[in-house]
Design a protein around this motif. Structure first.
Motif, PDB file in Angstrom:
ATOM      1  N   ILE A 198      19.710  29.078  71.579  1.00  0.00           N
ATOM      2  CA  ILE A 198      18.486  28.782  72.322  1.00  0.00           C
ATOM      3  C   ILE A 198      18.781  27.839  73.479  1.00  0.00           C
ATOM      4  CG2 ILE A 198      16.239  27.656  72.162  1.00  0.00           C
ATOM      5  CD1 ILE A 198      16.023  28.721  69.323  1.00  0.00           C
ATOM      6  N   GLN A 199      19.566  26.795  73.219  1.00  0.00           N
ATOM      7  CA  GLN A 199      19.883  25.848  74.287  1.00  0.00           C
ATOM      8  C   GLN A 199      20.650  26.526  75.413  1.00  0.00           C
ATOM      9  OE1 GLN A 199      23.139  23.155  73.962  1.00  0.00           O
ATOM     10  NE2 GLN A 199      21.870  21.385  74.507  1.00  0.00           N
ATOM     11  N   SER A 200      21.628  27.358  75.022  1.00  0.00           N
ATOM     12  CA  SER A 200      22.423  28.046  76.038  1.00  0.00           C
ATOM     13  C   SER A 200      21.558  28.977  76.870  1.00  0.00           C
ATOM     14  CB  SER A 200      23.551  28.828  75.355  1.00  0.00           C
ATOM     15  OG  SER A 200      24.269  29.597  76.298  1.00  0.00           O
ATOM     16  N   THR A 201      20.650  29.711  76.221  1.00  0.00           N
ATOM     17  CA  THR A 201      19.788  30.638  76.940  1.00  0.00           C
ATOM     18  C   THR A 201      18.878  29.911  77.920  1.00  0.00           C
ATOM     19  OG1 THR A 201      19.820  32.150  75.054  1.00  0.00           O
ATOM     20  CG2 THR A 201      18.057  32.441  76.655  1.00  0.00           C
ATOM     21  N   MET A 202      18.245  28.824  77.467  1.00  0.00           N
ATOM     22  CA  MET A 202      17.319  28.104  78.333  1.00  0.00           C
ATOM     23  C   MET A 202      18.049  27.474  79.505  1.00  0.00           C
ATOM     24  SD  MET A 202      14.387  28.763  77.269  1.00  0.00           S
ATOM     25  CE  MET A 202      13.551  27.673  78.414  1.00  0.00           C
ATOM     26  N   ARG A 203      19.181  26.857  79.258  1.00  0.00           N
ATOM     27  CA  ARG A 203      19.914  26.235  80.367  1.00  0.00           C
ATOM     28  C   ARG A 203      20.408  27.299  81.356  1.00  0.00           C
ATOM     29  NH1 ARG A 203      21.850  20.996  80.562  1.00  0.00           N
ATOM     30  NH2 ARG A 203      21.015  19.640  78.929  1.00  0.00           N
TER      31      ARG A 203
ATOM     32  N   VAL B 229       9.198  32.371  68.847  1.00  0.00           N
ATOM     33  CA  VAL B 229      10.135  33.179  69.624  1.00  0.00           C
ATOM     34  C   VAL B 229      11.146  33.821  68.680  1.00  0.00           C
ATOM     35  CG1 VAL B 229       9.893  31.846  71.737  1.00  0.00           C
ATOM     36  CG2 VAL B 229      11.571  31.145  70.051  1.00  0.00           C
ATOM     37  N   GLY B 230      11.521  35.065  69.012  1.00  0.00           N
ATOM     38  CA  GLY B 230      12.520  35.785  68.234  1.00  0.00           C
ATOM     39  C   GLY B 230      11.965  36.688  67.170  1.00  0.00           C
TER      40      GLY B 230
ATOM     41  N   LEU C  33      13.243  34.156  76.824  1.00  0.00           N
ATOM     42  CA  LEU C  33      13.957  33.646  75.654  1.00  0.00           C
ATOM     43  C   LEU C  33      13.595  34.451  74.412  1.00  0.00           C
ATOM     44  CD1 LEU C  33      15.637  31.508  74.115  1.00  0.00           C
ATOM     45  CD2 LEU C  33      13.536  30.145  73.966  1.00  0.00           C
ATOM     46  N   ASN C  34      12.315  34.778  74.243  1.00  0.00           N
ATOM     47  CA  ASN C  34      11.878  35.542  73.073  1.00  0.00           C
ATOM     48  C   ASN C  34      12.537  36.916  73.038  1.00  0.00           C
ATOM     49  OD1 ASN C  34       9.916  36.294  70.836  1.00  0.00           O
ATOM     50  ND2 ASN C  34       9.346  37.758  72.417  1.00  0.00           N
ATOM     51  N   ARG C  35      12.557  37.603  74.193  1.00  0.00           N
ATOM     52  CA  ARG C  35      13.146  38.945  74.217  1.00  0.00           C
ATOM     53  C   ARG C  35      14.647  38.901  73.929  1.00  0.00           C
ATOM     54  NH1 ARG C  35       9.397  39.451  78.516  1.00  0.00           N
ATOM     55  NH2 ARG C  35      10.989  38.886  80.061  1.00  0.00           N
ATOM     56  N   GLN C  36      15.331  37.895  74.457  1.00  0.00           N
ATOM     57  CA  GLN C  36      16.771  37.814  74.228  1.00  0.00           C
ATOM     58  C   GLN C  36      17.086  37.504  72.769  1.00  0.00           C
ATOM     59  OE1 GLN C  36      18.838  35.541  77.101  1.00  0.00           O
ATOM     60  NE2 GLN C  36      20.815  35.638  76.079  1.00  0.00           N
ATOM     61  N   LEU C  37      16.328  36.572  72.158  1.00  0.00           N
ATOM     62  CA  LEU C  37      16.551  36.256  70.747  1.00  0.00           C
ATOM     63  C   LEU C  37      16.228  37.455  69.865  1.00  0.00           C
ATOM     64  CD1 LEU C  37      15.190  32.614  70.393  1.00  0.00           C
ATOM     65  CD2 LEU C  37      17.559  33.363  70.541  1.00  0.00           C
TER      66      LEU C  37
END
Length: 660
Positions: free
Chosen positions: A480-485, A572-573, A516-520
């Protein structure tokens, strides 16, 4: 020949005891008085004495007969087997009968109560609808609605009071409820005699009551074919009057709807089921009535499983015969197995003990690979299996200890790596101070918080709680941190080129959370999800834009008052096409925003009571003037004192933002 074999009177009389002699003498005297003076008091007293002496003589004869019967060892063994085998079977049969009786009554009560509650619940919605619509439409709606409910409540009545009173039917005695009733529904007792299934709804200037009397016909129609159903009220005059009916009439009323039995074993069962009871004259009072159901086991089983399927199983004669044959064959098999076990038991005992002795000697010498041979399926065999399991566990103990050391070192490394993921530098903003902390319940945490100062005057910050604990949760937190950053930094060059207005358009909190939700969702398993709160603060306009994806609402403390920031979307996810909204709020000088995870508010004390959101809010308002680090420390200390436990029940994470 007869004179030689016939016993002499004095021979058998010498074997009689005092009680036997007294019984014979009393019996003879009673027979004489019965012929001479049958109505005398002495004959009555003597009859009572003879009865008592007869019971004592029968008990002594039974004791002597049993002692003589079990004098032989074979008979003693037979009696012992009777007590060991027959008595438990009789008790099991009795227990099965009692259990069947009780369960039949309870299931019948449940069927009736469930249907009664369902129908009563059906009155609530139309009553509320009548109270909500304009007064001019109520008569028409009531006229259209009541025929629909006639099937469930043949005697349904309605009362509406607004600027005028309306009763349906007109001869109904239903009137306004006593003072103290609000919106309610259930079973109500009126005038101490009649129960009603009712619903009451009120609105300004309007009272609506729908009620239907609970009669015997109504109760019998709840579950047709079940049996006789009645309501036993508390101690009221109507109940006393009913109890004075002749026994023949009461018995006839109780059994007029009980279905016929399938066979002699299908006896009548009486069940009792409590139901809550409201009192019309006392709104605050609560009583309990009792539903009595007279039915049969066949009727309950027929309702539960269907009468056609149940009828095929009720051929009790054939069923009983095959059960008897099966039990007889089972007993024969048990006897044969017992014979085999009895022959081999001596050798198995001695060989098993010898094997165990040899095994313990090998273990004493440090040979943990030795296993003893196990045969049979008894306690000695289980002891051998336990010995082999023990030696195998000891053999694996060294390997497990080494593996534990390796895992411990890897967890320490994972903890250090995760510690590097949390932000170390506090953002330097002109109007906002940001502080965050995470205390993991285990070596690694599934909680997440982060803040990032963008190229312009915007600060992005987030807090989340990953479902689960341990390594898997920590890995998802890192993702999650990596995706948001990545999403934030990827749009920064284009946003900077577009100017300040471009930044606001580029960094939409709702769009970032949706991505973020779609990627998770596409990269994790279905059971992996997280709650997530993401905000962006503009240091120039003092505006906070945020999206709350199923996370606990952050607390805004302003001027000694608290406010919860609403949730704007789901976790999310979990759902691929979930939609999210964003909200804006203007932060004023002195405002404090506190975001947290469930490890703060959900820990329980020894009585199972959670710390709770209200206690956290009161604590934040009380210490709003303190520094952020001190506020976090006091919150953590208060939660630890609340639980009274040395270990954390869950990961505890807090994020404190203060407007300067």
């Amino acid at each position: 020949m007869d004179s030689m074999t016939a016993p002499r009177p004095h021979t058998w009389a010498r074997h009689l005891g005092r009680i036997e002699k007294a019984f014979l003498a009393g019996l003879i005297l009673y027979l004489v008085l019965r012929l001479a003076a049958p109505e005398s008091v002495l004959a009555l007293v003597l009859a009572l004495a003879v009865y008592i002496l007869g019971v004592a003589v029968a008990a002594r004869l039974a004791r002597k007969g049993i002692s003589k019967a079990i004098w032989r060892l074979r008979n003693r063994v037979i009696v012992a087997y009777l007590f060991i085998a027959v008595v438990p079977i009789v008790l099991l049969i009795a227990l099965g009968f009692i259990t069947t009786y009780i369960i039949t009554g309870q299931v019948a009560g449940y069927l009736v109560t469930a249907e009664l509650n369902r129908r009563t619940e059906a009155l609530r919605k139309p009553a509320e609808e009548l109270a909500r619509i304009p007064a001019a439409h109520r008569p028409a709606m009531l006229a259209a609605m009541l025929p629909f409910y006639k099937g469930a409540f043949p005697q349904i009545e309605a009362y509406i009071r607004d600027s005028r009173e309306l009763r349906v039917p007109p001869e109904s005695r239903l009137g306004a409820a006593p003072e103290g009733w609000g919106n309610t529904h259930g079973i109500v007792l009126r005038d101490g005699r009649q129960c009603y299934s009712w619903a009451r709804a009120v609105s300004p200037g309007t009272e609506v009551i729908l009620a239907a009397p609970i009669s015997r016909d109504f109760l019998a129609g709840l579950v047709p074919g079940l049996g006789t159903v009645a309501v036993v009220l508390p101690d009221v005059p109507a109940r006393k009057a009913a109890s004075r009916l002749p026994e023949e009439q009461r018995s006839k009323r109780r059994n007029d709807r009980v279905p016929p039995p399938y066979n002699r074993a299908d006896i009548t069962v009486t069940g009792f089921y409590p139901i809550p009871l409201q009192i019309w004259e006392r709104p605050s009072a609560a009583e309990s009535a009792t539903l009595t159901i007279q039915t049969r086991t066949s009727a309950v089983l027929g309702l539960v499983f269907g009468h056609n399927a149940f009828g095929n199983l009720m051929e009790m004669g054939q069923l009983g015969w095959w059960v008897f044959i099966a039990i007889s064959l089972l007993f024969l098999l048990v006897e044969l197995i017992s014979l085999v076990i009895g022959i081999s038991i001596t050798r198995t005992v001695t060989s098993a003990v010898h094997e165990l002795y040899e095994g313990t000697q090998r273990v004493m010498q440090g040979d943990f690979s030795h296993r003893i041979a196990v045969t049979g399926n008894d306690q000695l065999a289980a002891l051998g299996v336990s010995f082999n399991t023990m030696t195998a566990n000891l053999e694996r103990l060294i390997v497990v200890a080494k593996e534990k050391e390796r895992l411990q070192s890897e967890l320490e490394i994972a903890r250090e790596v995760q510690g590097q993921l949390f932000p170390k530098n506090v953002p330097d903003l002109r109007t906002l101070q940001m502080t965050g902390v995470c205390h993991p319940a285990r070596m690694v945490s599934g909680d997440y918080y982060d803040f990032m100062h963008l190229q312009d005057s915007t600060l992005a910050f987030a807090i989340g709680d990953v479902a689960g604990k341990g390594i898997s949760a920590a890995l998802l937190m890192a993702a999650i941190q990596s995706t948001m950053r990545t999403q934030l930094t990827a749009g920064m060059p284009a946003a900077a080129a577009a100017g300040n207005g471009g930044v606001r358009a580029q960094h939409s909190t709702a769009r970032l959370v949706a991505q973020l939700n779609r990627q998770l969702y596409s990269t994790t398993s279905p059971e992996k999800y997280a709650t997530f709160y993401f905000g962006m603060y503009d240091d120039e306009t003092n505006t906070l834009t945020y999206t709350n994806a199923g996370h606990l609402p952050p607390i805004l403390v302003r001027a000694g008052e608290s406010q919860l920031l609403e949730v704007t979307g789901t976790v999310v996810g979990a759902f691929q096409f979930a939609e999210y909204e964003e909200q804006k709020i203007q932060l004023e000088s002195g405002d404090m925003l506190v975001a947290y995870t469930d490890g703060i508010v959900e820990p329980e004390n020894e009585y199972g009571e959670m710390f709770g959101e209200q206690r956290l809010t009161d604590l934040l308002v009380k210490n709003a003037s303190c520094e952020a680090d001190e506020i976090i420390a006091r919150v953590m200390e208060a939660v630890a004192e609340w639980t009274g436990a040395g270990e954390l029940q869950d990961d505890m994470t807090m994020l404190v933002a203060r407007r300067i």
